[in-house]
Design an enzyme around this catalytic site. Structure first.
Site, PDB file in Angstrom:
ATOM      1  N   HIS A 161     -23.439  10.339 -46.289  1.00  0.00           N
ATOM      2  CA  HIS A 161     -22.908   8.973 -46.370  1.00  0.00           C
ATOM      3  C   HIS A 161     -21.713   8.846 -45.424  1.00  0.00           C
ATOM      4  O   HIS A 161     -20.858   9.725 -45.365  1.00  0.00           O
ATOM      5  CB  HIS A 161     -22.473   8.684 -47.813  1.00  0.00           C
ATOM      6  CG  HIS A 161     -21.674   7.422 -47.966  1.00  0.00           C
ATOM      7  ND1 HIS A 161     -20.320   7.422 -48.243  1.00  0.00           N
ATOM      8  CD2 HIS A 161     -22.036   6.129 -47.890  1.00  0.00           C
ATOM      9  CE1 HIS A 161     -19.891   6.168 -48.336  1.00  0.00           C
ATOM     10  NE2 HIS A 161     -20.908   5.372 -48.122  1.00  0.00           N
ATOM     11  N   HIS A 182     -17.532   2.679 -37.015  1.00  0.00           N
ATOM     12  CA  HIS A 182     -16.397   2.905 -37.916  1.00  0.00           C
ATOM     13  C   HIS A 182     -16.716   2.235 -39.231  1.00  0.00           C
ATOM     14  O   HIS A 182     -17.766   1.605 -39.402  1.00  0.00           O
ATOM     15  CB  HIS A 182     -15.079   2.381 -37.322  1.00  0.00           C
ATOM     16  CG  HIS A 182     -14.906   0.891 -37.407  1.00  0.00           C
ATOM     17  ND1 HIS A 182     -13.887   0.287 -38.103  1.00  0.00           N
ATOM     18  CD2 HIS A 182     -15.641  -0.116 -36.877  1.00  0.00           C
ATOM     19  CE1 HIS A 182     -13.989  -1.026 -37.991  1.00  0.00           C
ATOM     20  NE2 HIS A 182     -15.037  -1.295 -37.251  1.00  0.00           N
TER      21      HIS A 182
END
Length: 1002
Positions: A314, A358
């Site tokens: 993740h 990001h």
């Protein structure tokens, strides 16, 4: 690594020249973030195992293990170098060392290019030698290094000799509690040179061997050698067949063991194995608890993708928390080489038309999408060729989406070409074997009704899986002279302070996000100093009120009020729209979120189409990937586990952490593996219990990232919550004799470090799998001995589904106020090997426990009390009164405020004073101490178990009644909520069921 191969063939002269320069030391500038460079002397230690520097305020920490170095790069390639002005340093004098789990960088500048070249060559040569080692060579090397390091640390005055006082201090550090007379006797026997009263390193090795003589192994050798002090070839073969359950043992194999492990040349000539050689063999990887055959791929890899658990990451790019940490492309290289096969890429519009990666609406740093793709392309198939799934979270404009598609096609090339993949039967996902060397793009796909000529179209954005929740987003308006830098600085200080205070790690309850209070405090602080932008659009708010998928049916509608901290998940009103098939739930007065998607990116998605729960149509098609947050997945598993399991037999499901886990803690993956979910995504940067379970799960099958699900999960179905989920199948009985421990260190968080008390160790063994299998038991405590404690205790467990069970060994140091974590090792049940085995604790060089393993099959239907005599009443009743106990389980599993944590596996479970006294008694196992059974979710551990079993004079099973108490929570508000939640076990099932609605909803 491929680029290290060339360094294995360097000429001896060049190697020695590099080593000589490195060991002599070189003055270099060490660059640090936000400070000027520091001049330090860097040198390689004499064993060529550590890079060190001086001066340093933290002298003991001023070192980097060569083992921990991931890569060495030349020039100004790191982020810290990029922040320096272009002409500041000559690139040919610069290099960066990446090391550790978080890919930390050590950025160095030499005075001339020749020195830089020497260090880069020398470091890569050392790394190449380590990468080429087999497990036996590595074990021997690490042992030799540990002994040498132990000697050096004991040599306080640095004269290369140890006197008797330094030896006594070393004994205390190693947790050895021997009479001083005995220590002096061994010291004198080892001190054979002219310089009496001190030990050289060679003499210390003799002393250490005397001290380490294993009584348990010596008795084992005597029992098979007809009481001789050695084993013949025939006796060794008998031992391997009878005790170690090895097949096809040949005389040549036994002779090879003697050749490899025997120390005495005389014994080698006689073809016998003495006690020292036998000890070396028993402590080698050949006698490890993990099946050596499972270091290679051994499972059938020709089944559809949905039949495998797939190692998944993740927010792969992050090195720390979800709000402030650095994003690094090297994290992709690291997780891929660790065996991860599904990585995540969050794409956002960047400057100059270049998409960036990001965590949106946070202060995490940005990296270029192109750099990420190039890194994945370079490292995807270094360790294994099985397919990599690229989970694209697309937040970009159409223009930058086309750029994403261009980079994917230009860099991956034929790795994206799936035209030749054989899918076998119609409407079936391809196998990992057929997809070798391929990269699957997981993302949105344009709807079929648009037609092939449509260049773009709208798709649902309802499952924008990892977009951070609205209350976590930073959308600030700068005015009154406030600069962006000032705002960022304030936010960082506030959040870093709160994160440090909260210390939330590995929350096992998916609903226990106490960090919401943290976020609320953060935003209150921000609002006091800054004005939020008035034109933030509410239409972008991510909803938590989505229904579950249509074919799982609808929820029972609840009207009870809920805690405010939980309202973002479930308070949104829903209604059933008449005429809609399958009872689909729709939101009142709210349009579904959509986004624009370009054709080029859509066409790259073939077998992994991201879909929202409400978009699923059961038309028999395959290739959909359903994404759930842990909270929603928990609801589905609890309410519709069998339907969920059937769904996972055709499609893929990805479970990801809640956006409220801003500290990058991990949820418990077991419940979702038990329901057949393939892609359970964890934060690989966060060490702790959950990542240890994940590593153990995927270490088997060659650590290739794909583990075959049990056949019962691939065809047919069963209820994972049942007391006997597979009545027709034989069960496995694990008989585990915990014999002894070796070189157990002091706890890592010991207040006084090596000067602390000698530990009082005990071993806890935990079975983790289906709810009915979750169980733990422990040995007695051995007082004042961490070096060679002996337990000689047998623990017995019964496992209904061994294919998915994990066996976890934990060593604890007992003390009057609780227990301290020493170390752990977790292994899949299917990888256990019978016989006498060593269990090396993860991350500790020499620490191990010695066990004997027997695995039997049990047939027929047996009472759980017969299978496990210490089966707790919670599970005994659960086998017959499942429905009534749902209320009791729900009291803990559904409480939105409750939190349980195991901080880096150091969680302390409090025990009663009476239980502690029993466990401390002499050398006999504590009476009345029973195995504790754990609830399915492992999300809440009930203090002191639910109750403990005793038998009266007639032999009838009795349980003492105790109130149920939850583990301590991490914030005061939770204690207030949970203070009143104690429920006597003596209440009838009817009372429990009647209270469910009133208590669960608190």
């Amino acid at each position: 690594m491929a680029d290290l191969e060339v360094y294995k063939n360097l000429s001896p002269e060049k190697v020695e020249r590099c080593m000589s320069v490195m060991q002599s030391g070189t003055q270099m500038i060490k660059l640090k973030r936000g400070t000027k460079g520091l001049v330090r002397l860097f040198y390689l230690d004499e064993h060529r195992t550590r890079l060190r520097w001086r001066p340093s305020r933290k002298s003991e920490k001023a070192k980097i293990l060569i083992d921990s170095i991931y890569k060495v790069t030349e020039g100004r390639q790191s982020e810290i170098f990029h922040r320096q002005a272009e002409g500041n340093f000559d690139p040919s004098c610069c290099f960066t060392i990446y090391h550790g789990n978080h890919m930390e960088s050590l950025d160095l500048i030499t005075s001339n290019p020749e020195e830089a070249r020497t260090w880069i060559t020398g470091l890569k040569y050392l790394m190449a030698g380590i990468s080429d080692e087999d497990s036996l060579a590595k074990r021997q090397r690490t042992h030799d290094q540990w002994v040498k390091q132990t000697f050096e640390e004991a040599d306080k005055n640095g004269d290369g000799l140890l006197n008797i006082e330094e030896i006594h201090q070393l004994m205390h550090k190693l947790n050895v509690n021997l009479p001083r007379r005995k220590v002096r006797q061994m010291f004198q026997e080892a001190d054979t040179d002219e310089n009496q009263g001190t030990l050289t390193f060679e003499e210390f090795c003799v002393f250490y061997k005397m001290m380490s003589l294993r009584r348990d192994l010596y008795l084992l050798l005597l029992s098979y050698s007809d009481k001789k002090d050695h084993l013949t070839v025939e006796e060794l073969a008998q031992f391997l067949k009878v005790e170690q359950k090895m097949n096809n043992v040949t005389m040549d194999y036994c002779l090879d063991i003697i050749k490899k492990f025997e120390v005495s040349e005389e014994n080698k000539l006689k073809n016998v194995l003495g006690i020292e050689g036998f000890t070396n063999f028993m402590r080698s990887p050949a006698c490890d608890i993990f099946n050596p055959l499972h270091h290679e791929v051994y499972q059938d890899m020709d089944q559809p993708l949905c039949n495998y658990y797939i190692a998944s990451s993740h927010n792969t790019y992050l090195t720390g928390d979800q709000l402030l940490s650095q994003s690094k492309v090297d994290m992709y290289a690291r997780v891929l080489q660790e065996g991860c096969r599904c990585v995540e890429v969050d794409c956002w519009d960047g400057p100059d038309g270049e998409p960036v990666v990001h965590h949106g609406y946070t202060l995490t740093s940005k990296i270029l999408f192109r750099d990420v793709v190039e890194t994945i392309n370079k490292h995807a198939f270094v360790k294994n060729e099985f397919p990599v799934i690229l989970s694209i979270e697309n937040h970009c404009s159409i223009q930058q989406q086309r750029k994403i598609a261009e980079y994917l096609k230009g860099i991956f090339r034929d790795k994206l070409d799936l035209s030749s993949v054989d899918t076998g039967e119609c409407k079936q996902l391809p196998s990992p074997q057929s997809l070798k060397g391929k990269i699957l793009v997981k993302g949105k796909k344009l709807p079929y009704h648009l037609g092939d000529d449509a260049e773009e179209g709208e798709v649902s954005d309802e499952d924008s899986a990892d977009e951070i929740e609205d209350e976590c987003k930073f959308k600030l308006h700068y005015n009154n002279g406030t600069t962006e830098h000032q705002v960022e600085s304030f936010i960082r200080k506030k959040l870093e302070s709160l994160l440090k205070e909260s210390q939330i790690r590995d929350k096992e309850d998916p609903d226990s996000f106490t960090v919401r209070a943290l976020l609320k405090a953060t935003h209150e602080g921000l609002n006091a100093h800054l004005k939020q932008s008035p034109d933030v659009k509410e239409s972008g708010k991510k909803s938590h009120g989505r229904s579950l998928m249509t074919n799982f049916g609808k929820h029972k509608k609840t009207t009870k009020s809920r805690s405010k901290s939980y309202s973002t998940d479930d308070e949104e009103d829903t209604q059933q729209i008449p005429g809609k098939e399958g009872g689909q739930l729709y939101r009142l007065g709210r349009r579904r979120k959509t986004m624009k998607l370009c054709r080029e990116l859509s066409d790259l998605v073939v077998y992994t189409n991201s879909v929202a729960a409400q978009d699923i149509v059961d038309d028999g098609t395959t290739g959909n990937v359903l994404s759930f947050s842990e909270t929603r997945a928990h609801q589905v598993v609890q309410q519709k586990s069998e339907q969920f399991m059937i769904y996972n037999q055709k499609q893929l499901t990805r479970i990801y952490p809640s956006a409220y886990r801003i500290d990058s803690s991990n949820f418990n993956p077991l419940p979702y593996w038990n329901a057949g979910c393939q892609l359970v995504a964890l934060n690989y940067q966060s060490e702790g219990r959950m990542m240890q379970l994940n590593r153990a799960k995927f270490k088997t099958n060659g650590n290739c990232g794909y583990v075959l699900k049990p056949q019962q999960m691939c065809k047919g179905t069963f209820n994972p919550f049942s007391g006997d989920p597979l009545p027709a199948n034989p069960k496995k009985q694990l008989i585990l004799k915990v014999i002894s421990g070796q070189q157990l260190p002091k706890p890592p968080d010991s207040m006084f470090g090596d000067r602390g008390e000698i530990i009082d160790p005990f071993v806890e063994v935990e079975i983790i799998g289906l709810p009915v299998d979750c169980c733990k038991d422990q040995t007695r405590v051995v007082d004042d001995n961490g070096f060679n404690p002996v337990w000689e205790e047998t623990l017995t467990f019964t496992v209904h589904m061994p294919e998915i069970a994990l066996v976890r060994f934990l060593v604890w140091d007992h003390d009057p106020i609780g227990r301290d974590f020493v170390g752990q090792r977790t292994v899949t049940f299917s990888s256990l090997v019978p016989g006498y085995r060593h269990v090396y604790l993860e991350g500790l060089t020499e620490a191990s426990i010695f066990v004997h393993i027997t695995i039997n099959e049990i047939y027929g239907k047996w009472s759980p009390l017969i299978l496990n005599p210490s089966y707790t009443i919670l599970h005994f009743l659960g086998a017959t009164k499942n429905r009534q106990l749902q209320g009791l389980k729900g009291l803990f599993n559904k409480n939105p405020r409750h939190s349980s944590s195991e901080n880096n596996s150091h969680y302390v479970r409090k025990r009663s004073i009476g239980d502690r006294i029993l466990r401390r008694t002499a050398s006999a196992p504590a009476k009345g101490r029973k195995k504790s059974k754990m609830g399915f979710q492992e999300m809440v551990e009930i203090k002191d178990s639910v109750s403990e079993a005793t038998r009266d004079q007639d032999g009838v099973l009795r349980r003492t009644t105790r109130s149920l108490q939850a583990r301590p929570v991490s914030m005061p508000i939770d204690r207030n909520l949970l203070g009143a939640l104690s429920l006597p076990l003596s209440e009838t099932a009817k009372d429990i069921e009647g209270k469910e609605n009133s208590l669960v909803q608190i």
